[in-house]
Write a protein that holds these residues in place. Structure first.
Motif, PDB file in Angstrom:
ATOM      1  N   GLU A   1      17.549  17.491   9.211  1.00 17.74           N
ATOM      2  CA  GLU A   1      16.264  17.904   9.797  1.00 17.74           C
ATOM      3  C   GLU A   1      15.941  17.023  10.998  1.00 17.74           C
ATOM      4  N   ASN A   2      14.942  17.468  11.804  1.00 19.07           N
ATOM      5  CA  ASN A   2      14.598  16.725  13.027  1.00 19.07           C
ATOM      6  C   ASN A   2      13.997  15.361  12.725  1.00 19.07           C
ATOM      7  N   ASP A   3      13.244  15.254  11.641  1.00 21.63           N
ATOM      8  CA  ASP A   3      12.720  13.951  11.230  1.00 21.63           C
ATOM      9  C   ASP A   3      13.856  13.208  10.528  1.00 21.63           C
ATOM     10  N   LYS A   4      14.371  12.175  11.183  1.00 17.20           N
ATOM     11  CA  LYS A   4      15.625  11.566  10.725  1.00 17.20           C
ATOM     12  C   LYS A   4      15.424  10.367   9.792  1.00 17.20           C
TER      13      LYS A   4
ATOM     14  N   VAL B   1      25.459   6.717  15.509  1.00 14.51           N
ATOM     15  CA  VAL B   1      24.447   7.583  16.122  1.00 14.51           C
ATOM     16  C   VAL B   1      23.960   8.580  15.075  1.00 14.51           C
ATOM     17  N   ILE B   2      22.637   8.667  14.893  1.00 15.91           N
ATOM     18  CA  ILE B   2      22.074   9.675  13.985  1.00 15.91           C
ATOM     19  C   ILE B   2      21.638  10.870  14.829  1.00 15.91           C
ATOM     20  N   LEU B   3      22.193  12.028  14.526  1.00 13.29           N
ATOM     21  CA  LEU B   3      21.912  13.240  15.312  1.00 13.29           C
ATOM     22  C   LEU B   3      21.120  14.241  14.476  1.00 13.29           C
ATOM     23  N   SER B   4      20.001  14.699  15.027  1.00  8.32           N
ATOM     24  CA  SER B   4      19.270  15.804  14.395  1.00  8.32           C
ATOM     25  C   SER B   4      19.998  17.108  14.734  1.00  8.32           C
TER      26      SER B   4
END
Length: 443
Positions: free
Chosen positions: A216-219, A334-337
């Motif tokens: 989800e966009n909220d990581k 790297v955390i990707l949404s």
């Protein structure tokens, strides 16, 4: 110049270094040949010593005025350079000047002119205007991380500083990037340029790059699970904004991840406490802005987590420069949404995707807690005093006491967490150096 007080061998011994690396030796040689030198070298490669040795070669022990000025973009870098210079054990005095530090303290330190002054542009300019710094005998000017100094908008202040130095005959500029033009006001004369940057700015092979795909966009939930997966290893989490730093730190705390945060709007004591807790192992997770991407001397950082994607390739390089330093290895994650893609400049890298386990297990808690002591160097308190006090009055063994950092007006000391409550009870009515001093868990 009088050299009998020190030798390169002694300096390296004091710094616990066997020999100069190729870049450092090239800098020493070039600075002997040329008045002006530009040194380009990656973060963590040892640039500080590469310019301090040439600075030292120009100092004259018989001259009691300030002879060298080092301009840096951040107070942390100023303090790091001051620390290295003092560790060199040359007998010359150095003073650091920076915002967030009491100007009166610095003015007292400048009454007897130190041979070397290191500081941030705003504070140095302020002291020059107030005539606290005698500029007539300053012959060496160093601009460390000069690209960052100019990028942060200090050009006007640096121009004022250089215009205020009538006797300069040596200039050394250092940078970890090649991406900035050198302003005309520096008036470099046929400079020697040493380029030790990796080709095309590629990260060293010992830096692994990995990615985590957030559902989800909220990581934040993904970040939490990632930290659980990584365990209690030293990790810096980079966000793009101060508000995001505090929010992310708070959410991790609510999920029982012990962490601290660090950004430019914090008071100096808060910043010092945050970095000290991270350095001494009281917390293993530091949530921060790009302020921590430069100049912080924190060894053994294992993981860099890009919670927010860096705005520029430069930012990417400097964030990652906090790990895989010298001969150590490190990993950038790297955390990707779902809406984000890897930056084009690393799209061709061999990027491994981390598959996080379904169940998150909280990492082991740190064994240390940091105590704040409201006394420091200006109170004539040193590390030996603190060890003696905690041993005699707090009944601690040496192995129960970790890293100690003594600042001007306060100190921090790591104590084994299981002993903290008992220690605070034992010392609550005791005195250090015959003075009652506030001691508590660092906030």
């Amino acid at each position: 110049m009088q050299k009998e007080n020190y030798s390169l061998g002694n300096i390296l011994t004091n710094l616990k270094i066997d020999s100069l690396n190729e870049m450092q030796q090239a800098s020493v040689d070039a600075n002997r040949q040329k008045a002006d030198v530009i040194l380009l070298s990656a973060t963590g490669s040892g640039k500080t010593l590469a310019f301090l040795l040439p600075v030292l070669e120009k100092l004259d022990a018989a001259n009691k005025d300030t002879q060298a000025l080092i301009v840096v973009p951040s107070r942390e870098l100023a303090l790091q350079i001051e620390k290295v210079f003092k560790q060199m054990g040359t007998g010359f005095k150095i003073t650091a000047c920076y915002g967030g530090h009491l100007r009166e303290t610095e003015e007292n330190n400048l009454i007897q002119p130190p041979a070397v002054i290191v500081g941030t542009p705003g504070r140095l300019g302020d002291h020059i205007r107030r005539e606290n710094i005698t500029t007539a005998a300053i012959t060496t000017l160093v601009l460390d991380e000069f690209d960052k100094t100019l990028e942060l908008g200090f050009q006007e202040e640096v121009s004022f500083i250089t215009d205020s130095l009538p006797a300069i005959n040596k200039r050394i500029l250092t940078s970890a990037t090649e991406s900035v033009d050198i302003p005309d006001f520096l008036a470099l004369q046929d400079p020697e340029k040493l380029n030790f940057l990796p080709e095309e700015g590629t990260p060293a092979a010992r830096l692994e790059i990995k990615q985590v795909l957030a559902p989800e966009n909220d990581k934040v939930e993904t970040l939490f699970r990632l930290i659980c997966y990584l365990g209690n290893r030293s990790t810096i989490v980079f966000c793009n904004h101060r508000e995001a730093v505090e929010r992310t730190s708070k959410m991790l705390s609510e999920k029982s991840i012990i962490n601290t945060f660090y950004h430019g709007a914090m008071e100096q004591q808060e910043r010092d406490a945050a970095l000290c807790k991270f350095r001494n192992g009281s917390v293993n997770v530091l949530v921060t802005t790009d302020l921590a991407a430069r100049g912080l001397d924190i060894p053994n950082i294992r993981y860099i987590v890009h919670f927010h994607l860096p705005h520029t390739e430069d930012s990417w390089t400097h964030r990652n420069g906090r790990t895989a330093r010298m001969e150590a290895s490190g990993t950038a994650i790297v955390i990707l949404s779902p809406e984000e893609k890897l930056m084009p400049y690393i799209a061709n890298e061999a990027v491994i995707t981390i598959e996080l386990p379904e169940t998150a297990v909280l990492p082991e808690k740190p064994k240390w807690t940091t105590l704040f002591i409201a006394a420091g160097k200006k109170d004539k308190v040193n590390k030996i005093d603190i060890v003696g006090f905690l041993g005699n009055r707090g009944k601690l063994k040496k192995e129960d006491i970790g890293l100690i950092e003594v600042k001007d007006f306060f100190s921090f000391v790591a104590v084994v967490k299981s002993k903290v409550g008992h220690v605070l009870e034992l010392i609550k009515n005791e005195k250090i150096k015959n003075k009652k001093v506030k001691i508590d868990i660092a906030r």
